[in-house]
Design a protein around this motif. Structure first.
Motif, PDB file in Angstrom:
ATOM      1  N   ARG A  26       0.828  -1.204   0.000  1.00 25.16           N
ATOM      2  CA  ARG A  26       0.000   0.000   0.000  1.00 25.16           C
ATOM      3  C   ARG A  26       0.864   1.257   0.000  1.00 25.16           C
ATOM      4  N   ASP A  27       2.058   1.162   0.523  1.00 22.20           N
ATOM      5  CA  ASP A  27       2.941   2.315   0.626  1.00 22.20           C
ATOM      6  C   ASP A  27       3.922   2.414  -0.541  1.00 22.20           C
ATOM      7  N   ARG A  40       6.283   5.736  -2.500  1.00 20.88           N
ATOM      8  CA  ARG A  40       5.312   6.677  -3.045  1.00 20.88           C
ATOM      9  C   ARG A  40       5.900   8.079  -3.207  1.00 20.88           C
ATOM     10  N   ASP A  41       6.804   8.476  -2.294  1.00 22.34           N
ATOM     11  CA  ASP A  41       7.355   9.827  -2.415  1.00 22.34           C
ATOM     12  C   ASP A  41       8.441   9.933  -3.486  1.00 22.34           C
ATOM     13  N   PRO A  67      -4.729  10.651   3.148  1.00 22.32           N
ATOM     14  CA  PRO A  67      -5.071  11.865   3.893  1.00 22.32           C
ATOM     15  C   PRO A  67      -4.427  11.969   5.272  1.00 22.32           C
ATOM     16  N   ARG A  68      -4.160  10.841   5.930  1.00 23.81           N
ATOM     17  CA  ARG A  68      -3.610  10.889   7.280  1.00 23.81           C
ATOM     18  C   ARG A  68      -2.084  10.870   7.316  1.00 23.81           C
ATOM     19  N   SER A  69      -1.450  10.530   6.212  1.00 21.85           N
ATOM     20  CA  SER A  69       0.001  10.387   6.255  1.00 21.85           C
ATOM     21  C   SER A  69       0.749  11.159   5.169  1.00 21.85           C
ATOM     22  N   PRO A  81       5.508  12.672   2.597  1.00 23.50           N
ATOM     23  CA  PRO A  81       5.135  12.308   3.970  1.00 23.50           C
ATOM     24  C   PRO A  81       4.778  13.551   4.777  1.00 23.50           C
ATOM     25  N   ARG A  82       3.722  13.477   5.570  1.00 25.09           N
ATOM     26  CA  ARG A  82       3.249  14.645   6.309  1.00 25.09           C
ATOM     27  C   ARG A  82       4.299  15.126   7.316  1.00 25.09           C
ATOM     28  N   ASP A  83       5.231  14.251   7.697  1.00 23.33           N
ATOM     29  CA  ASP A  83       6.279  14.649   8.634  1.00 23.33           C
ATOM     30  C   ASP A  83       7.187  15.726   8.041  1.00 23.33           C
TER      31      ASP A  83
END
Length: 205
Positions: A26-27, A40-41, A67-69, A81-83
């Motif tokens: 999934r990633d 993905r990035d 949406p969450r990550s 990545p949201r980080d």
């Protein structure tokens, strides 16, 4: 093995197997031609990560960002990545992941918001490392959080760590007291070798 004129000639039988490659997780992103799995990035990051003659990772952005990550760059649609949001070291080519994105939501109960707007995991607050830009607000005394006793353990300095980290063989608290205590598990947890795990996951974590 056959011998002819002093030279050894080996008869080799080749067997060809029909190998089906495991699907990407999934990633990950699956390259169109090479079938290579990349992060993905790495999609739309201006580098051909799929290999020779396969530009599928740069042809178009991912259909959606998690949406969450993840955060979607405004220019090329890259999912980062949201980080990395508001970290002042941008991954988006247009810099849209930096510069104090107003209203970017931190995940309540899981993250801490830095003054710049960057969201970091709660476990990084007062962990001895400055994760917030401009002074490390996450290491200041006024940033100490109220730990959630149902899923977190409070270190002596106020750091909140996941309960699964206690007695895991690693010193997560500065003084290491998370490795020398006897945990009392909650009703929704199971005891496994001195450690507490959520009942729905069992001892495997």
């Amino acid at each position: 093995m056959f011998h002819r004129d002093g030279f050894a000639v080996f008869a080799i039988s080749l067997m060809i197997y029909d190998v089906t490659e495991a699907p990407c997780s999934r990633d990950e992103f699956e390259c169109a031609k090479s079938r290579k799995c990349i992060k993905r990035d790495q999609v739309r990051n201006k580098l051909w990560n799929c290999g020779a003659n396969d530009t599928s990772d740069e042809d178009k952005p991912l259909a959606r960002c998690h949406p969450r990550s993840e955060f979607r760059c405004r220019g090329n649609g890259m999912c980062v990545p949201r980080d990395w949001i508001n970290r002042e070291v941008y991954l988006c080519a247009d810099g849209s992941d930096d510069g104090g994105i107003r209203g970017f939501p931190c995940i309540q109960g899981d993250e801490f918001r830095c003054p710049t707007g960057r969201c970091i995991p709660r476990s990084k607050v007062v962990d001895g490392f400055k994760d917030c830009p401009h002074g490390g607000a996450d290491e200041m005394a006024e940033s100490i959080l109220q730990c959630d006793v149902t899923k977190e353990y409070r270190c002596a300095n106020g750091r909140c760590i996941p309960r699964e980290w206690v007695n895991n063989g690693l010193r997560d608290c500065v003084d290491g007291n998370d490795e020398s205590i006897l945990m009392t598990c909650n009703d929704n947890e199971v005891t496994c070798g001195g450690r507490c795990f959520p009942r729905y996951t069992g001892c495997g974590g």
